[in-house]
Design a protein around this motif. Structure first.
Motif, PDB file in Angstrom:
ATOM      1  N   ASP A 197       0.945  -1.374   0.010  1.00 17.34           N
ATOM      2  CA  ASP A 197      -0.127   0.032  -0.020  1.00 17.34           C
ATOM      3  C   ASP A 197       0.796   1.294   0.073  1.00 17.34           C
ATOM      4  O   ASP A 197       0.431   2.148  -0.601  1.00 17.34           O
ATOM      5  N   VAL A 200       2.105   2.763  -3.321  1.00 15.89           N
ATOM      6  CA  VAL A 200       1.151   3.157  -4.378  1.00 15.89           C
ATOM      7  C   VAL A 200       0.566   4.688  -3.727  1.00 15.89           C
ATOM      8  O   VAL A 200      -0.347   5.063  -4.432  1.00 15.89           O
ATOM      9  N   LYS A 201       0.999   5.024  -2.687  1.00 13.74           N
ATOM     10  CA  LYS A 201       0.249   6.187  -1.910  1.00 13.74           C
ATOM     11  C   LYS A 201       1.273   7.407  -2.463  1.00 13.74           C
ATOM     12  O   LYS A 201       2.458   7.223  -2.762  1.00 13.74           O
ATOM     13  N   PRO A 202       0.728   8.614  -2.693  1.00 14.55           N
ATOM     14  CA  PRO A 202       1.289   9.719  -3.360  1.00 14.55           C
ATOM     15  C   PRO A 202       2.528  10.012  -2.712  1.00 14.55           C
ATOM     16  O   PRO A 202       3.619  10.160  -3.290  1.00 14.55           O
ATOM     17  N   VAL A 315       2.304   2.640 -11.649  1.00 14.02           N
ATOM     18  CA  VAL A 315       1.316   3.554 -10.828  1.00 14.02           C
ATOM     19  C   VAL A 315       1.647   5.011 -10.727  1.00 14.02           C
ATOM     20  O   VAL A 315       1.170   5.866 -11.073  1.00 14.02           O
ATOM     21  N   MET A 316       2.877   4.906 -10.188  1.00 14.70           N
ATOM     22  CA  MET A 316       3.687   6.263  -9.920  1.00 14.70           C
ATOM     23  C   MET A 316       3.948   7.004 -10.969  1.00 14.70           C
ATOM     24  O   MET A 316       3.693   8.229 -10.713  1.00 14.70           O
TER      25      MET A 316
END
Lengths: 568, 85
Positions: A197, A200-202, A315-316
């Motif tokens: 998790d 993939v968090k900002p 994703v980033m």
């Protein structure tokens, strides 16, 4: 008999394929590792059967090129081994039901069976067999568990010939099966899921991405320079150089044969970078300069692949990639391109639209230097100072961004949004990982060495007959006035068509200024793809688009080289 | 008042869960999403979103998916009771 291995992406089909056939294939922890099929054979009692590793697909209604390949293969198979991720029946059974509607005999392999226990998943196998109407075998492909039973059940494969259903009916049927066979116990999140998790968090994801990329770069360089400084360099300088000097004496220090085999002596000595003979530079470039980088690059890349980091990186970087007319998943072919452009361009098949594939393949062949070329840039440009290596990389990066933006604005078609499955982080299987590194390194040796030696031979012969002299004079105005390079540099650009590493090596004896070397490196990196890349571009894009791509390439290389020459 | 509890996946906060109600898009969108198991009736939990309208990450059927922001804006979700508090 032809057996097809089919299933969702990233469920372990390729691992199972290796287990069944003994054929080694590249396996990784991200959806889309396999983009074309691989054949092998397996013993089926007395007989041999052909086994085909089909690219993963979520559905038989294809949404990408790799999935289309899967659908076409289906019509050619006698039996399908439907590989299913046992920890995710809900999603995997949809394809299973589609297969059961097709009338082809199916046996289901519930792979990753060991993981169901850790994840608190109970599956009633007998009930599942009854509901599907085909044999169901549990397997753990990475350890080989259940493979024997699977082979035994291939001959028992059947088709219940389910009636064709609509999508919602099929999903409803999946739901009903799940309710009857699966029970999931509650459990707490593991550290791997928390890390998953976080990546993939900002904020934390950005930091992790930067850290991973920086660490990869440092480790690749550290291992490669270590191999060069402590292994390959001393081997050549202390052991091989004296042998060559003896050989030089035997060949009387000069002449046609001497110059081809040993090369020209520099100050009475063999100089591995400048002599350019078959046994001097012809061996030194691939083994002592390029091979160390190939080894270390693939070690690091394979680790990232097997851990499962790459989809998270996708994703980033998605927002950035959209500015280039691509989406985040295009970062995977791009990273592969830093090793070799050929598998990278093949890997663009994981992208959904033609437009994306064209942009990605073009950008890779222009702005992404392969490991062989990078090794030479580090070796030759690095000698003049690290800041010049930064200039070369910085220029290529700018070209990537600017050209990508231009392509986004001009290439017609559309780029779909990112939609990917993010696999769980896994601890790499070290043996399998090292095997993969070896396959890739061996691939480099088998393909590059003959071409490198051939190129060195051709260079020497053409030199001898003065062919390069003629080409050099012909192109002199462009090369000297516009790019500020000596006219002899054109021979390197011509040879770049064969191999870029040798081509860059040809700049070494020219006594270039640092500026010329930097311009030359950038132009060589961008100009014309090497022949292997050229062939794969032709195959993947078709004649017209390949010509377009090549045109863009030549224009971009000249413009960038010219600008670099002017502004410096 | 079901409308108050309905929102799009793009608008959900990280950590919120709900049930997929509808995919408001054309064939292409519905095809791609349903191939990955994003269909009406499924439970979905948002894990994170990224900056500048980047992709959102969700958990559905114990799998993690990354879904582009535009697509996520077309996925209508009925939020759980506790999520709206």
């Amino acid at each position: 008999m032809k057996i097809l291995l089919m299933g969702n992406p990233n469920v372990g089909k390729s691992v199972l394929f290796s287990r069944l056939t003994g054929v080694r294939v590249i396996v990784s922890n991200y959806p889309g590792t396999t983009v074309s099929y691989t054949r092998g054979e397996t013993k089926l009692g007395e007989d041999t059967a052909e086994v085909i590793d089909v690219p993963g697909t979520y559905t038989l209604e294809p949404t990408s090129e790799a999935e289309e390949v899967a659908l076409q293969m289906l019509h050619t198979g006698d039996v399908v081994i439907n590989v299913v991720n046992a920890t995710n029946l809900e999603r995997n059974l949809y394809l299973t039901l589609q297969l059961l509607e097709k009338g082809v005999p199916v046996v289901v392999a519930l792979n990753m069976w060991d993981d169901t226990r850790h994840q608190g998943i109970d599956i009633d196998l007998d009930k599942l067999r009854e509901l599907l109407g085909v044999p169901v075998v549990t397997t753990v492909a990475v350890t080989g568990q259940g493979i024997k039973e699977l082979v035994e059940n291939v001959l028992r494969a059947t088709s219940p010939r389910l009636p064709l259903r609509r999508r919602d009916e099929r999903w409803a049927a999946v739901g009903s099966i799940i309710d009857q066979v699966q029970h999931v116990r509650h459990r707490h999140h593991t550290w791997r899921e928390r890390l998953s998790d976080a990546s993939v968090k900002p904020f934390s994801g950005g930091i992790i991405a930067l850290a991973v990329l920086a660490a990869s770069f440092i480790v690749v360089r550290f291992i490669a320079e270590g191999l060069i400084g402590y292994v390959f360099g001393p081997l050549f300088n202390n052991l091989w150089a004296p042998v060559l000097m003896r050989l030089s004496e035997i060949l009387q220090g000069g002449g046609f044969l001497h110059d081809i085999v040993v090369g020209r002596l520099i100050g009475g000595q063999v100089n591995f970078l400048q002599s350019f003979g078959l046994l001097s530079s012809g061996l030194y470039v691939p083994f002592a300069m390029v091979l160390p980088y190939v080894i270390s690059f693939y070690l690091v890349l394979s680790l990232l692949e097997d851990v499962g980091y790459l989809p998270r990186l996708a994703v980033m970087v998605d927002t950035i990639m959209h500015r280039l007319g691509l989406h985040g998943y295009a970062i995977i072919p791009t990273l592969l391109g830093l090793g070799c452009n050929v598998p990278a361009i093949l890997a663009t098949r994981i992208l959904e639209s033609k437009r994306e594939r064209f942009i990605a393949a073009t950008l890779i062949s222009i702005a992404i230097p392969c490991a062989a070329l990078q090794a030479m840039i580090f070796g030759l440009v690095g000698e003049r100072g690290a800041q010049y290596v930064v200039i070369v990389y910085g220029t290529l990066f700018l070209v990537w961004i600017i050209l990508g933006t231009i392509l986004r604005l001009t290439v017609r078609g559309f780029t779909p949004e990112l939609l990917i499955e993010i696999p769980p982080y896994r601890l790499p299987q070290w043996r399998a990982m090292l095997q993969k590194v070896w396959m890739r390194v061996y691939g480099f040796l088998a393909e590059a060495i003959p071409i490198i030696l051939g190129a060195v031979l051709v260079i020497n012969i053409l030199y001898f007959f003065g062919v390069f002299e003629a080409i050099a004079n012909f192109t002199a105005p462009l090369i000297t006035n516009f790019l500020g390079l000596p006219k002899e540099a054109v021979t390197a650009i011509v040879i770049g068509f064969l191999r870029k590493d040798v081509a860059l090596g040809m700049l070494a004896p020219l006594a270039l200024s640092t500026k010329q070397l930097v311009v030359g490196s950038v132009v060589l990196a961008m100009f014309f793809p090497c022949i292997a890349t050229f062939v794969v571009l032709l195959r993947e894009l078709g004649v017209v688009n390949m010509l377009k791509s090549t045109g863009i390439m030549i224009a971009a290389a000249l413009v960038t080289g010219g600008i670099l020459n002017l502004v410096w | 008042m079901p409308d108050e509890k309905q929102t799009t996946l793009a608008r959900m906060r990280a950590g919120q869960s709900g049930i997929v109600v509808q995919l408001q898009g054309g064939h292409g969108l519905v095809d791609r999403l349903s191939a990955l198991g994003v269909i009406p009736g499924k439970r979905i939990t948002k894990i994170s979103s990224t900056l500048m309208r980047g992709p959102v990450t969700v958990e559905i059927d114990r799998t993690r998916l990354a879904i582009g922001f535009g697509m996520a804006s077309k996925i209508l979700v009925q939020l759980d009771d506790e999520s709206t508090k």
